[in-house]
Motif scaffolding. Structure first.
Motif, PDB file in Angstrom:
ATOM      1  N   SER A 112     -31.687 -29.406 -31.690  1.00 13.87           N
ATOM      2  CA  SER A 112     -31.562 -29.455 -30.557  1.00 13.87           C
ATOM      3  C   SER A 112     -32.190 -29.392 -29.289  1.00 13.87           C
ATOM      4  CB  SER A 112     -29.977 -27.941 -30.257  1.00 13.87           C
ATOM      5  OG  SER A 112     -29.763 -27.584 -29.266  1.00 13.87           O
ATOM      6  N   LEU A 113     -31.726 -30.094 -28.712  1.00 18.35           N
ATOM      7  CA  LEU A 113     -33.000 -30.329 -27.635  1.00 18.35           C
ATOM      8  C   LEU A 113     -31.858 -29.885 -25.891  1.00 18.35           C
ATOM      9  CD1 LEU A 113     -34.700 -33.815 -27.523  1.00 18.35           C
ATOM     10  CD2 LEU A 113     -35.124 -31.734 -28.683  1.00 18.35           C
ATOM     11  N   SER A 114     -32.470 -29.321 -25.309  1.00 14.75           N
ATOM     12  CA  SER A 114     -31.743 -28.916 -24.496  1.00 14.75           C
ATOM     13  C   SER A 114     -32.196 -29.080 -22.736  1.00 14.75           C
ATOM     14  CB  SER A 114     -30.868 -27.585 -24.108  1.00 14.75           C
ATOM     15  OG  SER A 114     -30.507 -26.897 -25.116  1.00 14.75           O
ATOM     16  N   CYS A 115     -31.677 -29.748 -21.689  1.00 17.23           N
ATOM     17  CA  CYS A 115     -32.880 -29.800 -20.531  1.00 17.23           C
ATOM     18  C   CYS A 115     -32.088 -29.179 -19.375  1.00 17.23           C
ATOM     19  CB  CYS A 115     -32.315 -31.704 -20.588  1.00 17.23           C
ATOM     20  SG  CYS A 115     -33.779 -32.169 -19.345  1.00 17.23           S
ATOM     21  N   TYR A 169     -28.538 -32.775 -26.445  1.00 18.92           N
ATOM     22  CA  TYR A 169     -28.614 -33.670 -27.501  1.00 18.92           C
ATOM     23  C   TYR A 169     -29.734 -33.541 -28.518  1.00 18.92           C
ATOM     24  CZ  TYR A 169     -30.728 -37.875 -29.873  1.00 18.92           C
ATOM     25  OH  TYR A 169     -30.368 -38.882 -30.795  1.00 18.92           O
ATOM     26  N   THR A 170     -28.440 -33.464 -30.080  1.00 21.24           N
ATOM     27  CA  THR A 170     -28.810 -32.703 -31.189  1.00 21.24           C
ATOM     28  C   THR A 170     -29.539 -34.462 -32.094  1.00 21.24           C
ATOM     29  OG1 THR A 170     -27.263 -31.455 -31.264  1.00 21.24           O
ATOM     30  CG2 THR A 170     -28.237 -32.146 -33.394  1.00 21.24           C
ATOM     31  N   LEU A 171     -31.118 -33.501 -32.699  1.00 25.97           N
ATOM     32  CA  LEU A 171     -31.284 -34.543 -33.027  1.00 25.97           C
ATOM     33  C   LEU A 171     -31.410 -33.982 -34.490  1.00 25.97           C
ATOM     34  CD1 LEU A 171     -34.208 -37.157 -33.002  1.00 25.97           C
ATOM     35  CD2 LEU A 171     -35.607 -35.066 -32.431  1.00 25.97           C
ATOM     36  N   ILE A 172     -31.452 -35.678 -35.261  1.00 32.91           N
ATOM     37  CA  ILE A 172     -30.961 -35.586 -36.334  1.00 32.91           C
ATOM     38  C   ILE A 172     -32.048 -36.792 -37.221  1.00 32.91           C
ATOM     39  CG2 ILE A 172     -29.934 -36.145 -38.113  1.00 32.91           C
ATOM     40  CD1 ILE A 172     -27.309 -35.361 -36.433  1.00 32.91           C
ATOM     41  N   PRO A 173     -33.133 -36.305 -37.842  1.00 33.82           N
ATOM     42  CA  PRO A 173     -34.513 -36.959 -37.987  1.00 33.82           C
ATOM     43  C   PRO A 173     -33.720 -37.905 -39.209  1.00 33.82           C
ATOM     44  CG  PRO A 173     -34.870 -35.053 -37.792  1.00 33.82           C
ATOM     45  CD  PRO A 173     -34.228 -34.916 -37.790  1.00 33.82           C
TER      46      PRO A 173
END
Length: 1131
Positions: free
Chosen positions: A678-681, A723-727
């Motif tokens: 989870s990326l939080s800005c 934004y949820t990053l799923i590699p």
């Protein structure tokens, strides 16, 4: 004895040649007093061997001695001596006798000067015992045993005792006694003398005369008893203000004389006597107040006549002097004395000049001050002035004629018309009152020439006749004319009505709604202002004028109409309406005039009450681009239409802050395969309206910084701040930043500081190795970190991230830097942190978490993840013990094993062995370290698994072609949407950040450009993208531009057989493989594309349990094939 004496006498007569003995007193010299011891000496010349015999009163004393001196007590008598010797002559001749007389002891005499004495004086006491100077003296006071000794104030010199600065303690009885100390002789004590101390006398001050009048002589006399030895000091008002001899102050003996006394001589006076020979001063006198009264002042006045004096007047003057009545008066004109005495009033003919008077008398005060000058001015006869109001006059009005001769009220008046002998007298229409002639109901006969003259009949004085004035009669009625400065106004404005009449002297009456109504008001002026009007003030207005008593009115004016409407309201809005505005953004203010129409308005803008902008046209917007911090303030606006203004708008507060910087947070920062991140800005919490963008960092070795690469799968600006990053494949270490933008044109924040996502998995292109291979290290030991690169690379750099610092490169202070290795010669605790490598071509290595421990115990554990089913050994190490020692091992805080060798080995590692480990021993406890367990490593492309996947994909493609017909069906359902698209589309993190069109467009726009296979372990899906030939680029582009299209996914399960060759049914839950087949291009610009996936399940064999239980479906390995047709028409 008698016979012998006779023989001597005989012998004396016969023998004259014998030596003669003589007697003298050796000591004492002078008088002899009782108690004295007398030493006598017998002198016989020629021989020295005499034996001496002594006689008193011719009787031999029992003393014979070879010495020629004897000492005797105080016995009076006649003494002589003779001598005998053995040789010849044998005897001397004792011819002469020495008389010894004993004098009685004398009495001392004491004298004291002065006595009595004043405090502070010097007293001298003198003691005498005859005239003999051999005496010394002893002094006594009050008692025989109280000897007065030398002291500071008591000085003894010879026969004198001096007491200086006599005080009360020095009073008493004094006596003295003489002493001859060498003979132990004392005189008789003197008679006592009493020293008396008298108090200092007090000075007495007398003043004559007192009170005194200005100019008199005042005598002050000071006395201190009858002693003429006193001199005197004089004081005024203060002890330090000594009155000295001066021009008006004379000091003679005991007298101070002040001549020509003035007001400045008033005050308190006192005096003091001084006896300088005795160095004493008297007590200061009581103060005496000298009062100086001013002489009475004469004043002169005119008794008659009052007012101005004219030629022919007789003037009577009076001189007044207060307090006394026996004055003799003197009169002066122009400083020359007039021959008039002893009269306080005089009558003079009309003689101009300056007059004054004064007075004299025999008693005190003898004189007065002279009066001030009285100016007598003879005024020339005045000329009468005639005023006629109104003139011209209208028939029936009242006319007032006023005659004035200056301001003197003593005049009476005579009125004339047309001729000097035609005196106007009192009548029914002619009224004479004082200086006024009133003619009521003026008619034609009243026209003509009028003049007047003033008279003072008691003094037979007449003024010069006035100039004539013609009274004119108009034959028409007067008319009033009404006008106003503006007819159409807003509430709160000011309107002024003006009523004019050709002649003057009118009072104005104002009417509203009806002219015959009661006046609204009346004014002495011709204008009537209406301030701050309201709607109710509108309507018709009239006026007329009136003058005289009774009032004579003009005709009514024509009406005027005033139209009053509510004042329009200005409304100021701020666009965009954000609570927080940042430097560099664009702000537009709009001013809307509500209730004022849409045309002809101009606008004024104010900031903090001051005008900042004025438009000369009808634009209602004020744009600030860009805004700065100094643009902050309270803004208002108002509309202007000619000389009319709208209401000022309510204030809008604009607050401009510096350009914000986004803040990025990543959770979690350490990544396991299959985990989502989870990326939080975040931007300033008080601001709104942001759209967020996400970027991956690309190392820039030249500038020691990063460049940023937009994450296409994250969309291009979304309203969601996370934004949820799923590699999609193996996990990689990497850096990320974010920023936000808003507005049109877009205003961007500063990029956030880079945040890093770390993976411990080894990477195929670049990897970081650590020597020694352990996550924990002792302080002061060395550590080498090496970046191992494969393939082409433009260089590398080692990065470190600690809790207290931003990422930094391998510093020169680490003492040893080679091309591929960074060696820390001496570790310290602040080197603890996460390390990784970055290449110039954008690759990141695995990350390593290094802990430097200042304690004595560490746990050696591998820095890289451990592969499942491998073995791993953990070692507990003590700083000073190299051999094995007993240690306890803990996992996640729970004791799991005791080892005597200091080592713990896990022979077959499983996923359950992942966790935090530490060890304890008698020497201490190590920090915790995380041990990561990975399943079998990811297989690189080209392996057998890859071949299997390729075969499966081929089968899937063949199966998918069977369902192409379904695509045509789905194309006809664009407007309805795709149910399967929402069910089988793999979860995309950007779907939470964009609307459906943005989400699908961005996804499909990126898919053709990837050109690689995403392989991912764990719970993530496997996506395989297959790109078609480039010959269809143009067609695909055209198709994509046409709009969204539908893609159908078919799910195909490949089931494995169990031992009984039965198909085991399973469900595609985990590890699906998606195969994306593109038969044409559909770019992101075209819009969303509906895709149908075909899922192939690869089932595993599952052993049946002995008991009857429902078998749990095994994990499935599914393959999804994405089929994209060449041309997909839009909706």
């Amino acid at each position: 004895m008698e016979s012998y004496a006779s023989a001597l006498c005989l012998q004396e007569d016969i023998l004259h040649t014998l030596p003669t003995a003589s007697v003298k007193i050796v000591t004492p010299q002078g008088l002899l007093y009782p108690g004295d011891t007398v030493t006598l000496q017998c002198d016989i010349s020629d021989y020295t061997d005499w034996t001496y015999r002594w006689f008193r009163d011719n009787r031999e004393l029992p003393i014979q001695t070879r010495k020629n001196t004897i000492s005797l007590p105080d016995q009076a008598g006649q003494y002589k001596c003779v001598g005998r010797r053995s040789g010849r002559p044998q005897n001397s001749y004792g011819r002469f006798s020495l008389p010894i007389i004993i004098t009685a002891l004398p009495k001392a005499t004491l004298t004291v000067k002065p006595n009595p004495v004043f405090p502070g004086e010097t007293v001298t006491l003198t003691c005498s015992v005859g005239s003999d100077s051999i005496w010394s003296y002893q002094w006594y006071k009050d008692r025989n045993d109280n000897v007065v000794s030398q002291s500071v104030r008591h000085t003894i010199t010879g026969d004198t005792l001096t007491i200086s600065s006599v005080a009360e303690s020095d009073q008493g009885l004094y006596w003295c006694q003489g002493e001859i100390q060498s003979r132990s002789i004392s005189s008789i004590i003197s008679d006592p003398v009493r020293v008396t101390l008298n108090a200092l006398p007090k000075a007495t001050l007398t003043v004559k005369p007192n009170p005194a009048y200005t100019g008199e002589t005042v005598t002050l006399t000071c006395s201190v008893g009858s002693d003429s030895s006193w001199s005197y000091q004089w004081y005024k008002d203060r002890n330090d203000n000594v009155v000295s001899q001066s021009g008006r102050h004379t000091i003679t003996g005991d007298t101070l004389t002040i001549s020509s006394v003035a007001e400045s001589d008033q005050g308190l006076y006192w005096c003091q006597g001084e006896n300088r020979s005795k160095s004493i001063s008297s007590i200061i006198s009581d103060p005496f107040t000298i009062t100086v009264n001013a002489l009475p002042t004469a004043s002169v006045k005119i008794v008659t006549p009052q007012g101005l004096l004219y030629p022919g007047d007789t003037v009577t003057l009076q001189c007044d002097i207060s307090y006394y009545t026996d004055w003799t008066y003197r009169w002066f004109r122009d400083n020359q004395e007039l021959p008039i005495q002893n009269r306080n009033t005089i009558s003079l003919p009309h003689q101009a000049g300056q007059y004054n008077c004064d007075g004299t008398r025999s008693g005190r005060p003898q004189n007065s001050y002279g009066s001030s000058d009285l100016h007598i001015i003879i005024t020339a006869l005045p000329k009468a002035t005639l005023i006629v109001k109104p003139n011209p006059v209208f028939p029936g009005e009242t006319v007032t004629l006023t005659c004035s001769v200056g301001s003197d009220s003593s005049w009476s008046y005579q009125w004339y018309k047309d001729r000097n002998d035609n005196v106007v007298s009192q009548s029914v229409r002619h009224t004479i009152t004082g200086d006024t002639l009133t003619i009521s109901s003026v008619a034609e006969p009243d026209q003509g020439q009028y003049w007047c003259q003033g008279e003072i009949r008691s003094r037979s004085i007449s003024s010069i006749i006035s100039d004539p004035v013609r009274v004119t009669l108009n034959d028409s009625l007067p008319t009033a004319t009404l006008s106003l400065d503006q007819a159409n106004v807003f509430t709160g404005d000011r309107v002024t009505l003006t009523c004019t009449v050709e002649s003057y002297g009118w009072k104005f009456y104002w009417y509203r709604h009806r002219p015959d109504s009661t006046p609204v008001t009346s004014t002495s002026g011709y204008s009537y202002p209406l301030s701050r009007v309201s709607v109710s003030d509108g309507g018709q207005y009239w006026c007329r004028a009136g003058r005289g008593d009774p009032v004579y009115y003009t005709l009514y004016s024509d009406p005027v109409q005033i139209n009053i409407t509510e004042r329009p309201v200005a409304v100021l809005t701020l666009q965009p309406n954000w609570t927080q505005i940042f430097r560099g953004e664009t702000v537009t203010m709009r001013c809307d005039i509500q209730g004022g129409g849409d045309t002809e308005w101009q606008y004024e803008w104010y900031k903090n009450g001051y005008s900042v902008y004025r438009y000369s046209n009808t634009k209602s917007e004020y744009r600030i681009s860009p805004v700065y911090v100094f643009s902050s303030g309270s803004y208002t606006c108002e509309g202007v239409k000619g000389n009319k203004f709208s209401k000022t708008s309510d204030a809008v507060q604009l607050t401009v802050s510096d350009q914000p910087k986004a803040v990025l947070s990543i959770s979690p920062q350490w990544l396991n395969p299959g985990d989502s991140v989870s990326l939080s800005c975040e931007v300033d919490k008080t601001s709104t309206g942001w759209r967020f963008s996400w970027y991956r960092t690309v190392p820039n070795l030249t500038e020691q910084s990063y460049s940023f690469q937009h994450l296409p799968e994250a969309g291009n600006g979304t309203t969601e701040d996370s934004y949820t990053l799923i590699p999609a494949g193996p996990t990689h270490t990497g850096g990320y930043v974010c920023r936000a933008g808003r507005g049109d044109p877009v205003y961007d924040t500063l990029y956030s500081e880079p945040q890093f996502l770390w993976s411990g998995d080894l990477q195929p292109l670049v990897s970081l190795t650590v020597n020694p291979n352990s996550t924990q290290h002792f302080r002061w030991t060395s550590l080498s970190l090496s970046c191992e690169l494969k393939g082409n690379s433009t260089g590398w750099r080692l990065k470190r991230y600690t809790e207290t610092a931003w990422p930094s490169e391998c510093p020169s202070t680490w003492r040893s830097i080679t091309e591929s290795t960074c060696t820390i010669k001496s570790l310290n605790t602040w080197y603890s942190g996460v390390f990784w490598c970055e290449s110039g071509s954008g690759e990141y290595s695995n990350a390593v978490n290094i802990t430097v421990n200042a304690g004595d115990v560490i746990l050696e554990s591998p820095v890289h993840p451990v592969t499942k089913e491998d073995s791993v050994t953990l070692r507990c190490k003590y700083r000073t013990i190299s051999s094995n020692f007993k240690a306890d091992f803990y996992k996640d805080g729970v004791l799991i094993k005791n080892e005597t060798t200091g080592e713990m080995t896990i022979p077959t590692v499983s996923k359950s062995d992942e966790g935090f480990y530490k060890c304890k021993s008698g020497q201490g406890e190590s920090p915790e370290s995380w041990v990561t367990v990975r399943v079998s490593p990811v297989v690189a492309p080209g392996s057998s698994t890859s071949v299997l996947v390729g075969v499966v994909v081929g089968l899937v493609v063949a199966g998918v072609l069977l369902v192409i017909l379904l695509v045509l069906l789905w194309r006809n359902q664009n407007s309805k949407g795709s149910y399967f698209n929402r069910i089988f589309w793999p979860p995309q993190p950007q779907s939470t950040n964009q609307d459906p069109q943005q989400d699908q467009g961005s996804t499909q726009g990126q898919a053709p450009d990837t050109g690689y296979t995403h392989l991912q372990h764990g719970d993530a899906n496997i996506y395989d993208t297959i790109n078609p030939s480039d010959n269809n680029d143009n067609d695909a582009a055209g198709a994509s531009a046409a709009g969204p299209s539908h893609v159908i996914y078919a799910q195909i399960q490949l089931n494995k057989l169990d031992k009984k060759n039965k198909v085991k049914r399973d469900y595609p839950k985990e590890n699906p493989v998606y195969s994306e087949v593109k038969t044409g291009k559909a770019t992101a610009t075209a819009g969303p594309v509906d895709v149908t996936y075909a899922e192939v399940d690869l089932q595993k064999n599952v052993k049946a349990k002995k008991k009857r239980e429902t078998a749990t479906p095994p994990e499935a390995e599914s393959v999804y094939s994405l089929v994209k047709p060449y041309t997909v028409p839009g909706p």
